[in-house]
Write a protein that holds these residues in place. Structure first.
Motif, mmCIF file in Angstrom:
data_model
loop_
_atom_site.group_PDB
_atom_site.id
_atom_site.type_symbol
_atom_site.label_atom_id
_atom_site.label_comp_id
_atom_site.label_asym_id
_atom_site.label_seq_id
_atom_site.Cartn_x
_atom_site.Cartn_y
_atom_site.Cartn_z
ATOM 1 N N TYR A 184 23.630 87.893 18.908
ATOM 2 C CA TYR A 184 24.142 86.512 18.521
ATOM 3 C C TYR A 184 24.280 86.105 17.191
ATOM 4 N N LEU A 185 25.399 85.178 16.872
ATOM 5 C CA LEU A 185 25.496 84.716 15.633
ATOM 6 C C LEU A 185 25.727 83.280 15.728
ATOM 7 N N GLN A 186 24.821 82.398 15.501
ATOM 8 C CA GLN A 186 24.932 80.934 15.297
ATOM 9 C C GLN A 186 25.727 80.590 14.202
ATOM 10 N N MET A 187 26.723 79.904 14.442
ATOM 11 C CA MET A 187 27.461 79.390 13.136
ATOM 12 C C MET A 187 27.357 77.910 13.088
ATOM 13 N N ASN A 188 26.472 77.192 12.078
ATOM 14 C CA ASN A 188 26.470 75.869 11.895
ATOM 15 C C ASN A 188 27.248 75.348 10.860
ATOM 16 N N SER A 189 27.673 74.027 10.508
ATOM 17 C CA SER A 189 28.397 73.361 9.484
ATOM 18 C C SER A 189 29.502 74.348 9.027
ATOM 19 N N LEU A 190 30.509 74.661 10.010
ATOM 20 C CA LEU A 190 31.505 75.423 9.669
ATOM 21 C C LEU A 190 32.494 74.778 8.636
ATOM 22 N N ARG A 191 33.001 75.737 7.791
ATOM 23 C CA ARG A 191 34.154 75.352 6.746
ATOM 24 C C ARG A 191 35.324 75.902 6.962
ATOM 25 N N LEU A 192 36.341 75.408 6.547
ATOM 26 C CA LEU A 192 37.642 76.008 6.547
ATOM 27 C C LEU A 192 37.815 77.297 6.246
ATOM 28 N N GLU A 193 36.862 77.764 5.288
ATOM 29 C CA GLU A 193 36.950 79.279 4.451
ATOM 30 C C GLU A 193 36.264 80.013 5.728
ATOM 31 N N ASP A 194 35.704 79.636 6.690
ATOM 32 C CA ASP A 194 35.119 80.612 7.776
ATOM 33 C C ASP A 194 36.016 80.899 8.716
ATOM 34 N N THR A 195 37.336 80.521 8.663
ATOM 35 C CA THR A 195 38.269 80.927 9.673
ATOM 36 C C THR A 195 38.553 82.513 9.363
ATOM 37 N N ALA A 196 38.613 83.281 10.392
ATOM 38 C CA ALA A 196 38.531 84.709 10.362
ATOM 39 C C ALA A 196 38.611 85.379 11.578
ATOM 40 N N ASP A 197 38.914 86.404 11.801
ATOM 41 C CA ASP A 197 38.358 87.150 12.923
ATOM 42 C C ASP A 197 37.000 87.800 12.820
ATOM 43 N N TYR A 198 36.333 87.588 13.808
ATOM 44 C CA TYR A 198 34.876 88.255 13.699
ATOM 45 C C TYR A 198 34.470 89.472 14.474
ATOM 46 N N TYR A 199 33.914 90.502 13.732
ATOM 47 C CA TYR A 199 33.492 91.631 14.680
ATOM 48 C C TYR A 199 32.069 91.992 14.269
ATOM 49 N N CYS A 200 31.792 92.634 15.379
ATOM 50 C CA CYS A 200 30.290 93.198 15.373
ATOM 51 C C CYS A 200 30.299 94.866 15.300
ATOM 52 N N ALA A 201 29.356 95.379 14.974
ATOM 53 C CA ALA A 201 29.430 96.977 14.857
ATOM 54 C C ALA A 201 27.949 97.272 14.715
ATOM 55 N N ALA A 202 27.744 98.540 14.989
ATOM 56 C CA ALA A 202 26.528 99.094 15.037
ATOM 57 C C ALA A 202 26.394 99.819 13.663
ATOM 58 N N HIS A 203 25.084 99.593 12.996
ATOM 59 C CA HIS A 203 25.007 100.522 11.680
ATOM 60 C C HIS A 203 24.372 101.841 11.812
ATOM 61 N N ILE A 204 25.156 102.637 11.549
ATOM 62 C CA ILE A 204 24.838 103.998 11.907
ATOM 63 C C ILE A 204 24.641 104.995 10.945
ATOM 64 N N ARG A 205 24.697 104.692 9.489
ATOM 65 C CA ARG A 205 24.295 105.531 8.387
ATOM 66 C C ARG A 205 24.191 104.539 7.294
ATOM 67 N N GLY A 206 23.354 105.095 6.255
ATOM 68 C CA GLY A 206 23.317 104.201 4.907
ATOM 69 C C GLY A 206 22.429 103.461 4.901
ATOM 70 N N THR A 207 22.411 102.453 3.823
ATOM 71 C CA THR A 207 21.363 101.397 3.528
ATOM 72 C C THR A 207 21.874 100.097 3.022
ATOM 73 N N ASN A 208 23.162 100.107 2.961
ATOM 74 C CA ASN A 208 23.810 98.836 2.566
ATOM 75 C C ASN A 208 24.462 98.230 3.896
ATOM 76 N N TRP A 209 23.843 97.205 4.289
ATOM 77 C CA TRP A 209 24.318 96.526 5.339
ATOM 78 C C TRP A 209 25.567 95.902 5.487
#
Length: 124
Positions: A80-105
């Motif tokens: 889940y991603l709980q988003m509070n106090s939303l701002r105009l600049e939060d407008t976007a398409d939101y995606y989730c994905a699996a972290h499969i390699r590396g160390t930079n989240w």
């Protein structure tokens, strides 16, 4: 085919809240750290948040710290991603994905199994 499925987006006024959900098709989300990304029109896809497999570790972009909270329920195969106090600049398409390699989240190239995204529009 392995992919994530995002839901929960919508239209909300500034200051409002939304909760996004990320489930998996074809694989167990519990085996991966899961990240949320967003992409606004004309902009690069950017990392928003990430949660480790055991939810002991969470990471946030500076722009959402203190407003967004990531969590997971491995029994429900959902993040889940709980988003509070939303701002105009939060407008976007939101995606989730699996972290499969590396160390930079926050590096989108370290992720796979992207979904189709869910649209979040913050507008008065």
């Amino acid at each position: 085919q392995f992919q994530t499925v995002e839901s929960g987006g919508g239209l909300v006024q500034p200051g409002g809240s939304l909760r996004l959900s990320c489930t998996a098709s074809g694989f167990n989300l519990g085996h991966f750290a899961i990240g949320w990304f967003r992409q606004a029109p004309g902009k690069e896809r950017e990392g928003v948040s990430c949660i480790s497999t055991s939810d002991a570790l969470t990471y946030y972009a500076d722009s959402v710290k203190g407003r967004f909270t990531i969590s997971r329920d491995n029994a429900k195969n959902t993040v889940y991603l709980q988003m509070n106090s939303l701002r105009l600049e939060d407008t976007a398409d939101y995606y989730c994905a699996a972290h499969i390699r590396g160390t930079n989240w926050a590096d989108k190239y370290e992720y796979d199994f992207w979904g189709q995204g869910t649209q979040v529009t913050v507008s008065s």
